[in-house]
Design an enzyme around this catalytic site. Structure first.
Site, PDB file in Angstrom:
ATOM      1  N   ASP A  83      43.393  35.513  36.576  1.00  0.00           N
ATOM      2  CA  ASP A  83      42.181  36.470  36.647  1.00  0.00           C
ATOM      3  C   ASP A  83      42.641  37.622  37.155  1.00  0.00           C
ATOM      4  OD1 ASP A  83      39.650  37.002  36.023  1.00  0.00           O
ATOM      5  OD2 ASP A  83      38.536  35.911  37.468  1.00  0.00           O
ATOM      6  N   LYS A  88      34.780  34.957  30.275  1.00  0.00           N
ATOM      7  CA  LYS A  88      36.409  34.863  30.190  1.00  0.00           C
ATOM      8  C   LYS A  88      37.230  33.727  30.803  1.00  0.00           C
ATOM      9  CE  LYS A  88      36.809  38.916  32.164  1.00  0.00           C
ATOM     10  NZ  LYS A  88      35.231  39.434  32.123  1.00  0.00           N
ATOM     11  N   THR A  89      36.538  33.175  31.926  1.00  0.00           N
ATOM     12  CA  THR A  89      37.113  32.081  32.627  1.00  0.00           C
ATOM     13  C   THR A  89      36.703  30.802  31.755  1.00  0.00           C
ATOM     14  OG1 THR A  89      36.826  32.941  34.761  1.00  0.00           O
ATOM     15  CG2 THR A  89      36.935  30.744  34.533  1.00  0.00           C
ATOM     16  N   ARG A 133      25.949  34.681  32.220  1.00  0.00           N
ATOM     17  CA  ARG A 133      26.095  34.430  33.809  1.00  0.00           C
ATOM     18  C   ARG A 133      24.779  34.885  34.384  1.00  0.00           C
ATOM     19  NH1 ARG A 133      30.904  36.526  36.800  1.00  0.00           N
ATOM     20  NH2 ARG A 133      31.864  34.586  36.002  1.00  0.00           N
ATOM     21  N   THR A 189      38.689  42.979  33.580  1.00  0.00           N
ATOM     22  CA  THR A 189      37.606  43.778  33.271  1.00  0.00           C
ATOM     23  C   THR A 189      37.934  45.218  33.020  1.00  0.00           C
ATOM     24  OG1 THR A 189      37.341  44.178  35.700  1.00  0.00           O
ATOM     25  CG2 THR A 189      36.029  42.475  34.678  1.00  0.00           C
TER      26      THR A 189
END
Length: 350
Positions: free
Chosen positions: A114, A69-70, A222, A163
């Protein structure tokens, strides 16, 4: 949350690895591996905005942690040739905090927020007006003499990440012109990401090693990149620096990541369920005490993967181990074990 040194499969980013993670981020949609549906849709939104010479619609990105997302927020800014301002919901607890950020934006700037679901209600209500009319009302004074002064702000693109999309109020969700739900990655997409990361890290990664690491990464880039760095370190110290399948397996066994992607915490949860409580049902707090972990860690780190992979079920009475969990531990399930597969997911605690 456990640190990545003790839990390499934790999907959350930690402060001591932000620099390493940033160095591996793709800078364009063409480099962004996986999420093909989202990439294609977002690419169309950005291309149309460039064609019109306008700022893109506000974008909401939702999905589990670690899926990009980032990275997508930064790609949006790069694709539009615009600067990006980054903040988070927990950091904006007052409307004045948000007003200060919005009034400092430049024309066309991307504002990445975020954990947007954790923003305070007063700031959230100010954001409604800013997203729709590109205006904020600054309140001067207190009590009956207070005056709201409208302040125009430059047109900007808000990129919200969450999330837990279900926690966003309807009026906020409706103001986003484009909403994307990020899904877990296929193993082939993770292999592509690992090969790209290996090039950036300057290491030699065999195809079989990439397959091995990808298969244990829980569908999360990640985690895949974190495991790649752990395997790289092992290869430098224990081998000749080349990442082969044998080296990858040895390294991941050292870090207690098994072939199905379960780590020490996951196996401890399953072991407590099966050996300690006969397969359940067990309440979350009791289960957390049995494995000496915080209930939040069990619920947010271990449980989502165990449920998704069919090792554990959430029922109104508690957590229940499935037949697959018993078999993975090498145990024989009781004859009457199990809750029907369609058991409702209503239980969230003791």
């Amino acid at each position: 949350m456990p640190s990545p040194e003790t839990d390499p499969l934790d999907p959350y980013v930690h402060s001591d690895e932000q620099a390493a993670e940033s160095a591996l981020r793709p800078s364009s949609l063409a480099e962004f591996g996986g999420q093909r549906r989202v990439s294609d849709q977002l690419g169309l939104v950005l291309a149309a905005a460039r064609h019109r010479g306008a700022t893109p619609d506000h974008v909401l990105l939702s999905g589990p942690p670690g899926l990009g997302k980032t990275t997508l927020a930064m790609i949006i800014a790069a694709e539009m040739g615009a600067p990006i301002r980054i903040s988070s919901g927990p950091a904006i607890q007052h409307a004045g905090d948000l007003a200060a950020i919005l009034s400092g934006l430049s024309e066309g700037e991307v504002f990445f927020l975020d954990e947007i679901h954790r923003m305070s209600r007063p700031a959230e209500e100010m954001l409604y007006l800013a997203m729709e009319d590109f205006r904020v009302d600054v309140v001067v004074g207190k009590g009956p003499g207070a005056t709201a002064i409208p302040l125009d702000i430059p047109r900007f693109t808000l990129v919200g990440a969450t999330t837990r999309a279900g926690l966003l109020p309807g009026p906020l969700r409706d103001r986003f012109g484009f909403t994307a739900q990020l899904d877990f990655y296929a193993a082939a997409d993770l292999e592509h990401i690992l090969r790209r990361s290996a090039v950036l890290l300057g290491i030699t990664l065999d195809a079989d090693a990439a397959t091995e690491i990808a298969s244990r990464s829980r569908g999360t880039p990640r985690i895949a990149n974190r495991l790649l760095r752990r395997v790289r370190d092992y290869a430098l110290v224990k081998a000749d620096g080349r990442l082969t399948r044998g080296v990858a397996r040895a390294a991941l066994e050292l870090y207690e990541v098994d072939p199905l992607g379960l780590d020490r915490l996951d196996r401890a949860v399953l072991d407590a369920l099966c050996r300690g409580f006969g397969g359940g049902p067990v309440g979350l707090t009791t289960l957390a005490l049995a494995v000496a972990e915080e209930a939040e860690t069990i619920e947010e780190v271990a449980e989502p993967f165990l449920v998704r992979e069919g090792f554990l079920m959430r029922t109104p009475r508690g957590r229940v181990a499935t037949r697959r969990a018993w078999e993975h531990l090498g145990l024989t399930p009781p004859a009457a074990t199990g809750t029907p597969p369609d058991a409702p997911d209503l239980f969230s605690g003791e």
